[in-house]
Design a protein around this motif. Sequence first.
Motif, PDB file in Angstrom:
ATOM      1  N   UNK A  22       9.358  -3.558  -2.701  1.00 41.16           N
ATOM      2  CA  UNK A  22       8.473  -3.253  -3.843  1.00 41.16           C
ATOM      3  C   UNK A  22       7.159  -2.628  -3.370  1.00 41.16           C
ATOM      4  N   UNK A  23       6.660  -3.108  -2.238  1.00 39.31           N
ATOM      5  CA  UNK A  23       5.412  -2.550  -1.703  1.00 39.31           C
ATOM      6  C   UNK A  23       5.555  -1.057  -1.438  1.00 39.31           C
ATOM      7  N   UNK A  24       6.691  -0.663  -0.903  1.00 37.75           N
ATOM      8  CA  UNK A  24       6.928   0.760  -0.633  1.00 37.75           C
ATOM      9  C   UNK A  24       7.155   1.529  -1.934  1.00 37.75           C
ATOM     10  N   UNK A  25       7.971   0.945  -2.814  1.00 38.73           N
ATOM     11  CA  UNK A  25       8.327   1.647  -4.057  1.00 38.73           C
ATOM     12  C   UNK A  25       7.092   1.950  -4.901  1.00 38.73           C
ATOM     13  N   UNK A  26       6.092   1.069  -4.834  1.00 43.23           N
ATOM     14  CA  UNK A  26       4.887   1.261  -5.659  1.00 43.23           C
ATOM     15  C   UNK A  26       4.203   2.584  -5.313  1.00 43.23           C
ATOM     16  N   UNK A  27       4.208   2.950  -4.045  1.00 46.68           N
ATOM     17  CA  UNK A  27       3.567   4.215  -3.653  1.00 46.68           C
ATOM     18  C   UNK A  27       4.352   5.414  -4.187  1.00 46.68           C
ATOM     19  N   UNK A  28       5.666   5.228  -4.319  1.00 47.61           N
ATOM     20  CA  UNK A  28       6.508   6.360  -4.759  1.00 47.61           C
ATOM     21  C   UNK A  28       6.296   6.677  -6.232  1.00 47.61           C
ATOM     22  N   UNK A  66       4.119  -9.172  -6.963  1.00 48.06           N
ATOM     23  CA  UNK A  66       3.879  -7.772  -7.296  1.00 48.06           C
ATOM     24  C   UNK A  66       3.553  -6.963  -6.044  1.00 48.06           C
ATOM     25  N   UNK A  67       3.819  -5.678  -6.136  1.00 56.43           N
ATOM     26  CA  UNK A  67       3.382  -4.777  -5.058  1.00 56.43           C
ATOM     27  C   UNK A  67       1.860  -4.768  -5.044  1.00 56.43           C
ATOM     28  N   UNK A  68       1.279  -4.702  -3.865  1.00 52.97           N
ATOM     29  CA  UNK A  68      -0.188  -4.763  -3.779  1.00 52.97           C
ATOM     30  C   UNK A  68      -0.850  -3.577  -4.485  1.00 52.97           C
ATOM     31  N   UNK A  69      -0.212  -2.389  -4.410  1.00 53.99           N
ATOM     32  CA  UNK A  69      -0.821  -1.220  -5.051  1.00 53.99           C
ATOM     33  C   UNK A  69      -0.911  -1.434  -6.567  1.00 53.99           C
ATOM     34  N   UNK A  70       0.064  -2.143  -7.125  1.00 50.10           N
ATOM     35  CA  UNK A  70       0.072  -2.356  -8.580  1.00 50.10           C
ATOM     36  C   UNK A  70      -1.048  -3.287  -9.042  1.00 50.10           C
ATOM     37  N   UNK A  71      -1.464  -4.225  -8.211  1.00 47.87           N
ATOM     38  CA  UNK A  71      -2.529  -5.150  -8.650  1.00 47.87           C
ATOM     39  C   UNK A  71      -3.922  -4.677  -8.202  1.00 47.87           C
ATOM     40  N   UNK A  87      -3.425  -4.007   1.880  1.00 52.35           N
ATOM     41  CA  UNK A  87      -2.357  -3.705   2.832  1.00 52.35           C
ATOM     42  C   UNK A  87      -1.017  -4.018   2.189  1.00 52.35           C
ATOM     43  N   UNK A  88       0.017  -3.894   2.958  1.00 48.95           N
ATOM     44  CA  UNK A  88       1.411  -4.146   2.585  1.00 48.95           C
ATOM     45  C   UNK A  88       2.099  -2.867   2.106  1.00 48.95           C
ATOM     46  N   UNK A  89       2.858  -2.286   2.987  1.00 48.67           N
ATOM     47  CA  UNK A  89       3.667  -1.110   2.652  1.00 48.67           C
ATOM     48  C   UNK A  89       2.994   0.224   2.924  1.00 48.67           C
ATOM     49  N   UNK A  90       1.777   0.213   3.467  1.00 42.58           N
ATOM     50  CA  UNK A  90       1.094   1.490   3.750  1.00 42.58           C
ATOM     51  C   UNK A  90       1.763   2.133   4.981  1.00 42.58           C
ATOM     52  N   UNK A  91       2.276   3.323   4.802  1.00 40.95           N
ATOM     53  CA  UNK A  91       2.967   3.981   5.915  1.00 40.95           C
ATOM     54  C   UNK A  91       2.513   5.411   6.160  1.00 40.95           C
ATOM     55  N   UNK A  92       2.105   6.147   5.093  1.00 40.40           N
ATOM     56  CA  UNK A  92       1.811   7.564   5.224  1.00 40.40           C
ATOM     57  C   UNK A  92       0.382   7.857   4.818  1.00 40.40           C
TER      58      UNK A  92
END
Length: 365
Positions: A22-28, A268-273, A290-295
């Motif tokens: 979910x952490x990754x999907x939130x960025x997408x 929840x994904x961190x980006x969403x909150x 943090x959580x799922x930051x890659x790019x």
Amino acid sequence: MLPRLFRDYVAGGAHGEVSVQANRDAFKKWTIVPRCLRDVSQVSTATRWLGYDCAAPFMLAPVGFAGMMRCGADLMAARAAEKKKIPFCVSTFSITSLEDICAVQGTDILAQIYVFCDREITRDMINRARQCGVRTLMLTVDTPITPLRPRDEKNGFRRLTNPSVAQMLSFARAWRWSLNMVRHGMPVLGNLQPYGLGRTLLEQAKTAASQIDPSLTWKDLEWLRAQWGGNLVVKGVMHPDDAARCVAVGADSVMVSNHGGRQLDPSPATLDVLPDIVASSGPTCSVVMDSGVRRGADVVCALAQGSSLVALGRPWAWALAAGGEATLTEMIDGLQGEIRDVMALAGTTCVETLRSAGPAMLRRS
Ligand SMILES: Cc1cc2nc3c(=O)[nH]c(=O)nc-3n(C[C@H](O)[C@H](O)[C@H](O)COP(=O)(O)O)c2cc1C
């Protein structure tokens, strides 16, 4: 490169590992709108956070047992971060002690702590940080318990005190890693050595997690705030009310984190909150996520949504496992380069203008 025990320990999440994804999907869900005809011949990724001059708006998050990626990995991370001018936070569960890491020349690191059941240990760790000249403590609050992490359970991490036959075979398959470890002597959690939590690394892994106090409350945060006069970051905040309360207690920064999907699953994904937490933290308290930051685009997206800085966990551990300090340096350069590209193509030339452009830079995909 790594034996299964440590590869799975880094890669894994809690329960169904839903939050890891979910952490990754939130960025997408977000795209960044290109802007044109703005002079982007000079782009700076530099920023300032809690008095740290950062060459780029990201830091290395605390990763326990990172020193098992290869011998001396904690020191390599400290050196790479220092060279590249990004903040690095040492985990309570580091293989190299805080003292030895701080001895790396010019190092200005942050220290992560847990409040242990035995408050004397916590008190001592705060004192040690003070004596090392650490300016910022990061208190992790999202681990009142360690939930089942299926991969660790399968491998016996935090359960076994001696390697099983299956693990020995896996160590043999990762022979380069094993040779590297054997040559330097079997590591232990050097940071916790003074407290006698076990003789071997596996024993320490078993007892250390159970030392994290599950009865922690806001009173303990007040206690810690009173003990520590430096910067205080509270890590693992996912609810706006909790963020507001951290600010009221005197936190200088809150870190939106679900521990990389290693704690409550699904959370929840961190980006969403993030936007709600930025709103409830007010102007005096900075927010890190943090959580799922890659790019690079992930970093820009988080900054546009109000984060002052982002942190990365697994990527720096993988970089050290893959190629040591040189590979970590390459990773930091690569991420900084991507951020610069994205900023330029989005028509922003510095972090300040990026943050003030805010969500208007983004479109939901
Ligand atoms: C192997 C591993 C060990 C970790 N150990 C700690 C730790 O000791 N203390 C802590 O506060 N967070 C710890 N974390 C969480 C990270 O600080 C960070 O929140 C998380 O890794 C961010 O997600 P990411 O890996 O997707 O970047 C750990 C994470 C991983 C992957």
